[in-house]
Design a protein around this motif. Structure first.
Motif, PDB file in Angstrom:
ATOM      1  N   ARG A   8       0.842  -1.193   0.000  1.00  0.00           N
ATOM      2  CA  ARG A   8       0.000   0.000   0.000  1.00  0.00           C
ATOM      3  C   ARG A   8       0.877   1.243   0.000  1.00  0.00           C
ATOM      4  O   ARG A   8       1.866   1.311   0.705  1.00  0.00           O
ATOM      5  CB  ARG A   8      -0.871   0.029   1.253  1.00  0.00           C
ATOM      6  N   TYR A   9       0.486   2.207  -0.833  1.00  0.00           N
ATOM      7  CA  TYR A   9       1.123   3.519  -0.760  1.00  0.00           C
ATOM      8  C   TYR A   9       0.102   4.581  -1.149  1.00  0.00           C
ATOM      9  O   TYR A   9      -0.924   4.292  -1.751  1.00  0.00           O
ATOM     10  CB  TYR A   9       2.373   3.597  -1.644  1.00  0.00           C
ATOM     11  N   GLU A  15      -4.971   6.379  -2.540  1.00  0.00           N
ATOM     12  CA  GLU A  15      -4.468   5.143  -1.971  1.00  0.00           C
ATOM     13  C   GLU A  15      -4.398   4.085  -3.073  1.00  0.00           C
ATOM     14  O   GLU A  15      -5.361   3.875  -3.801  1.00  0.00           O
ATOM     15  CB  GLU A  15      -5.408   4.697  -0.855  1.00  0.00           C
ATOM     16  N   THR A  44      14.219   7.414  -0.640  1.00  0.00           N
ATOM     17  CA  THR A  44      12.890   6.978  -1.047  1.00  0.00           C
ATOM     18  C   THR A  44      12.946   5.550  -1.567  1.00  0.00           C
ATOM     19  O   THR A  44      13.796   5.231  -2.405  1.00  0.00           O
ATOM     20  CB  THR A  44      12.341   7.903  -2.155  1.00  0.00           C
ATOM     21  N   ASP A  58       6.878   5.777  -5.938  1.00  0.00           N
ATOM     22  CA  ASP A  58       7.574   6.018  -4.679  1.00  0.00           C
ATOM     23  C   ASP A  58       6.683   5.509  -3.549  1.00  0.00           C
ATOM     24  O   ASP A  58       5.594   6.024  -3.341  1.00  0.00           O
ATOM     25  CB  ASP A  58       7.836   7.511  -4.473  1.00  0.00           C
ATOM     26  N   LEU A  59       7.168   4.493  -2.843  1.00  0.00           N
ATOM     27  CA  LEU A  59       6.366   3.916  -1.763  1.00  0.00           C
ATOM     28  C   LEU A  59       6.490   4.709  -0.474  1.00  0.00           C
ATOM     29  O   LEU A  59       5.498   5.171   0.075  1.00  0.00           O
ATOM     30  CB  LEU A  59       6.801   2.474  -1.479  1.00  0.00           C
ATOM     31  N   TRP A  60       7.720   4.809   0.016  1.00  0.00           N
ATOM     32  CA  TRP A  60       7.921   5.394   1.340  1.00  0.00           C
ATOM     33  C   TRP A  60       9.151   6.284   1.338  1.00  0.00           C
ATOM     34  O   TRP A  60      10.144   5.991   0.698  1.00  0.00           O
ATOM     35  CB  TRP A  60       8.100   4.287   2.378  1.00  0.00           C
ATOM     36  N   ASP A  88       2.856  -2.043   4.631  1.00  0.00           N
ATOM     37  CA  ASP A  88       2.532  -0.632   4.804  1.00  0.00           C
ATOM     38  C   ASP A  88       3.532   0.017   5.747  1.00  0.00           C
ATOM     39  O   ASP A  88       4.235  -0.666   6.487  1.00  0.00           O
ATOM     40  CB  ASP A  88       1.113  -0.518   5.379  1.00  0.00           C
ATOM     41  N   GLN A  89       3.565   1.343   5.738  1.00  0.00           N
ATOM     42  CA  GLN A  89       4.399   2.104   6.668  1.00  0.00           C
ATOM     43  C   GLN A  89       3.484   2.694   7.736  1.00  0.00           C
ATOM     44  O   GLN A  89       2.480   3.328   7.418  1.00  0.00           O
ATOM     45  CB  GLN A  89       5.127   3.217   5.916  1.00  0.00           C
TER      46      GLN A  89
END
Length: 105
Positions: A8-9, A15, A44, A58-60, A88-89
């Motif tokens: 998930r990002y 979302e 990133t 870019d996820l996190w 997820d973060q």
């Protein structure tokens, strides 16, 4: 083939969920930004998958390269183990697999 784990990002307030088996590449990009006149280094975690806008997503974001490297290791471990859940973060910046959210019936 990591078909049970999803990543998930959120980008541009949208979302998005990516099936783990669709991820073709994972990498860390580093850069810097300025905030209140102070230079801040950022790292990133970025993934490539079919259908990604501009070829990757870019996820996190992290303020330390080591944290981004830890997130990549967690992501690769989850893809290999293929648990049933969502990668997820959390609010503390930690990345991990969480159970799927309950759906309303």
């Amino acid at each position: 083939m990591a078909s049970n784990v999803w990543v998930r990002y959120v980008a541009k307030s949208v979302e998005t969920f990516i099936r783990g088996s669709e991820i073709t590449e994972v990498r860390v990009s580093t850069g810097s930004t300025y905030s209140y006149g102070k230079k801040i280094e950022t790292s990133t975690v970025r993934v490539s998958y079919p259908g990604a806008e501009y070829g990757s997503a870019d996820l996190w974001k992290f303020d330390r390269r080591a944290a981004a490297d830890e997130a990549v290791q967690a992501l690769l471990a989850a893809l290999a183990a293929d648990p049933c859940g969502v990668m997820d973060q959390d609010n503390n910046g930690k990345v991990g697999v969480r159970p799927f959210p309950e759906t309303a019936e």
